[in-house]
Design a protein around this motif. Structure first.
Motif, PDB file in Angstrom:
ATOM      1  N   GLU A 124       6.976   1.573  13.885  1.00 46.13           N
ATOM      2  CA  GLU A 124       6.207   0.646  14.480  1.00 46.13           C
ATOM      3  C   GLU A 124       6.809  -0.340  15.331  1.00 46.13           C
ATOM      4  N   SER A 125       7.991  -0.612  15.129  1.00 43.97           N
ATOM      5  CA  SER A 125       8.775  -1.406  16.042  1.00 43.97           C
ATOM      6  C   SER A 125       9.228  -0.452  17.202  1.00 43.97           C
ATOM      7  N   LEU A 126       9.508   0.548  17.134  1.00 42.21           N
ATOM      8  CA  LEU A 126       9.544   1.410  18.564  1.00 42.21           C
ATOM      9  C   LEU A 126       8.244   1.472  19.266  1.00 42.21           C
ATOM     10  N   ARG A 127       7.158   1.660  18.631  1.00 46.12           N
ATOM     11  CA  ARG A 127       5.873   1.760  19.309  1.00 46.12           C
ATOM     12  C   ARG A 127       5.659   0.508  19.976  1.00 46.12           C
ATOM     13  N   ASN A 128       5.985  -0.656  19.332  1.00 46.75           N
ATOM     14  CA  ASN A 128       5.610  -2.019  20.063  1.00 46.75           C
ATOM     15  C   ASN A 128       6.460  -2.069  21.048  1.00 46.75           C
ATOM     16  N   SER A 129       7.622  -1.912  21.029  1.00 48.09           N
ATOM     17  CA  SER A 129       8.809  -1.910  22.117  1.00 48.09           C
ATOM     18  C   SER A 129       8.400  -0.945  23.271  1.00 48.09           C
ATOM     19  N   VAL A 130       7.744   0.169  23.014  1.00 45.84           N
ATOM     20  CA  VAL A 130       7.208   0.971  24.340  1.00 45.84           C
ATOM     21  C   VAL A 130       6.092   0.517  24.853  1.00 45.84           C
ATOM     22  N   ALA A 131       5.178   0.059  23.991  1.00 42.31           N
ATOM     23  CA  ALA A 131       4.069  -0.641  24.574  1.00 42.31           C
ATOM     24  C   ALA A 131       4.193  -1.624  25.191  1.00 42.31           C
ATOM     25  N   LYS A 132       5.194  -2.811  25.104  1.00 43.09           N
ATOM     26  CA  LYS A 132       5.536  -3.775  25.893  1.00 43.09           C
ATOM     27  C   LYS A 132       6.120  -3.608  27.293  1.00 43.09           C
ATOM     28  N   ALA A 133       7.173  -2.330  26.876  1.00 41.52           N
ATOM     29  CA  ALA A 133       7.665  -1.622  28.363  1.00 41.52           C
ATOM     30  C   ALA A 133       6.914  -1.447  29.231  1.00 41.52           C
ATOM     31  N   LEU A 134       6.069  -0.407  28.760  1.00 39.45           N
ATOM     32  CA  LEU A 134       4.927  -0.132  29.875  1.00 39.45           C
ATOM     33  C   LEU A 134       3.830  -1.102  30.259  1.00 39.45           C
ATOM     34  N   ASP A 135       3.555  -1.895  29.350  1.00 41.69           N
ATOM     35  CA  ASP A 135       2.668  -3.046  29.993  1.00 41.69           C
ATOM     36  C   ASP A 135       3.268  -3.914  31.048  1.00 41.69           C
ATOM     37  N   ARG A 136       4.446  -4.067  30.785  1.00 40.78           N
ATOM     38  CA  ARG A 136       5.482  -5.028  31.644  1.00 40.78           C
ATOM     39  C   ARG A 136       5.361  -4.130  32.973  1.00 40.78           C
ATOM     40  N   LYS A 137       5.453  -2.768  33.043  1.00 42.70           N
ATOM     41  CA  LYS A 137       5.897  -1.853  34.385  1.00 42.70           C
ATOM     42  C   LYS A 137       4.151  -1.960  34.690  1.00 42.70           C
ATOM     43  N   ARG A 138       3.251  -1.888  34.127  1.00 42.41           N
ATOM     44  CA  ARG A 138       2.052  -1.989  34.552  1.00 42.41           C
ATOM     45  C   ARG A 138       1.882  -3.237  35.535  1.00 42.41           C
TER      46      ARG A 138
END
Length: 63
Positions: free
Chosen positions: A14-28
């Motif tokens: 869950e922590s990894l999924r949240n971190s990836v989602a945040k990173a992809l959102d930031r890049k977007r």
């Protein structure tokens, strides 16, 4: 069928999924592309990805 994980593993995933989602959102939001793994290949998502590289004689043979 979704595999069952113990509590520590579930929290880590869950922590990894949240971190990836945040990173992809930031890049977007910054207008940057990202590289992700899809169907056994790396692919670019988002705006302005670099052009695909054409193989040259110095590149290893692609099989």
């Amino acid at each position: 069928m979704t595999p069952q994980f113990d509590e520590d593993t579930r929290k880590a995933l869950e922590s990894l999924r949240n971190s990836v989602a945040k990173a992809l959102d930031r890049k977007r939001r910054l207008g940057q592309y990202a590289v992700v793994w899809k169907d056994g290949k790396s692919v670019y998502i988002g705006p302005n990805p670099p052009e695909p590289k054409k193989p040259t004689r110095s590149d290893p043979a692609r099989r």
